[in-house]
Scaffold this motif. Sequence first.
Motif, PDB file in Angstrom:
ATOM      1  N   ALA A   1       0.838  -1.207   0.000  1.00 13.81           N
ATOM      2  CA  ALA A   1       0.000   0.000   0.000  1.00 13.81           C
ATOM      3  C   ALA A   1       0.865   1.246   0.000  1.00 13.81           C
ATOM      4  CB  ALA A   1      -0.896  -0.001   1.230  1.00 13.81           C
TER       5      ALA A   1
ATOM      6  N   THR B   1      -3.483   3.868   1.067  1.00 14.45           N
ATOM      7  CA  THR B   1      -4.639   3.945   1.939  1.00 14.45           C
ATOM      8  C   THR B   1      -5.601   5.015   1.432  1.00 14.45           C
ATOM      9  OG1 THR B   1      -3.421   3.223   3.877  1.00 14.45           O
ATOM     10  CG2 THR B   1      -5.378   4.532   4.305  1.00 14.45           C
TER      11      THR B   1
ATOM     12  N   GLY C   1      11.310  -4.052   4.006  1.00 12.64           N
ATOM     13  CA  GLY C   1      12.738  -4.149   3.680  1.00 12.64           C
ATOM     14  C   GLY C   1      13.124  -5.255   2.721  1.00 12.64           C
TER      15      GLY C   1
ATOM     16  N   SER D   1       9.706  -0.070  -0.780  1.00 14.19           N
ATOM     17  CA  SER D   1      10.997   0.638  -0.881  1.00 14.19           C
ATOM     18  C   SER D   1      11.985  -0.080  -1.794  1.00 14.19           C
ATOM     19  CB  SER D   1      11.612   0.805   0.508  1.00 14.19           C
ATOM     20  OG  SER D   1      10.702   1.429   1.369  1.00 14.19           O
TER      21      SER D   1
END
Length: 336
Positions: free
Chosen positions: A62, A86, A297, A319
């Motif tokens: 998300a 969201t 991660g 990420s």
Amino acid sequence: MFYYLIRKLLFLIEPEKAHTFILKVLNFKIIQIIMNFFLKSLPLKKNRYMNLIFNNKIGLAAGVDKNGEYIDSLSKLGFGFIEVGTVTPLPQYGNKKPRLFRINEKEGIINMMGFPNLGIDNLIKNLKKSKFTGIIGVNIGKNKNTPIENAVNDYLICIEKIYLYADYIAINISSPNTIDLKKLQYGSELKNLLKNIKKKQIEMHKKHYKYVPIAIKISPDLSKKEIIYISSQLIYYNIDAVIATNTTLDYSLLSTKQKTKKKGGLSGLPLQKKSTNVISILNKHLKNKVTIIGVGGINSLNSAQEKISSGADLIQIYSGLIYHGPKLIRKIIKGL
Ligand SMILES: Cc1cc2nc3c(=O)[nH]c(=O)nc-3n(C[C@H](O)[C@H](O)[C@H](O)COP(=O)(O)O)c2cc1C
């Protein structure tokens, strides 16, 4: 190699602008045609979780596509599922800019976005337009101006509106950028939330003859005791899945040099071990009764495998995609 060159240029731009720019480029017709031409189709590795069939275990987390504007383009990268949001009942601007920061040396990101989004009705319009045949999760939250005592109502409004358009619904009670939101993870607040959400799900199931699974997204900053409590409540209320984890406020994960005055949720490599640890605790206490979606991660095949061997049934990435590009997704899908 090609992505790392593009990344060099992208990282010259302010992070939020770079994010929007790359998504807009992905949506260009010509880019779609090029992607269709050059990207070989990936092997299907079908799995059933929450009574849904996933083409592979790798999902988009998300926050990337908050309003569901880029689902079809993002799906070309190979994801088995995409979680949009969201999204909140009413549109809202989110926190003041700048609100997104990179910590390049650590492959980290700090964000204090505060749920900027165009509201649930707009998302429904976009979901109706999407041609993606994979699984779509919709991540919902409360509006900034809704007092925390009335938060449950915001979730119920969103569930009711989105029910027919989502494959699963994720309840975000763990973003550190909305004041008091994380209080919903504890004690009677959690019980009250889960009870009401389950009641709404049963009501909607009966009304529409369609069962839409519910996932609860939790923080990595919970103690072991709190994670065990949440596990017991997820089982008690028959919740379908848990997403572990959201971003962390634990800046001790950064070295003194990398510590920054920026406040917000930290994601990426610094979060990797912490979120895997949450998954291990959940796995022990959920006893295979609740699907675990592991996120935090993942930046390599190895770290994806680590999440799965710790108990994650499915995984999500955010990420890692920024730092390693779309190739990471294909590498993990092929390797798992
Ligand atoms: C810029 C940014 C925005 C995010 N927005 C949301 C969001 O709106 N809702 C949510 O549940 N998680 C959000 N997240 C958290 C991610 O979904 C994910 O849980 C977290 O970043 C850990 O995964 P990662 O290390 O792969 O990024 C956001 C993360 C980032 C970096």
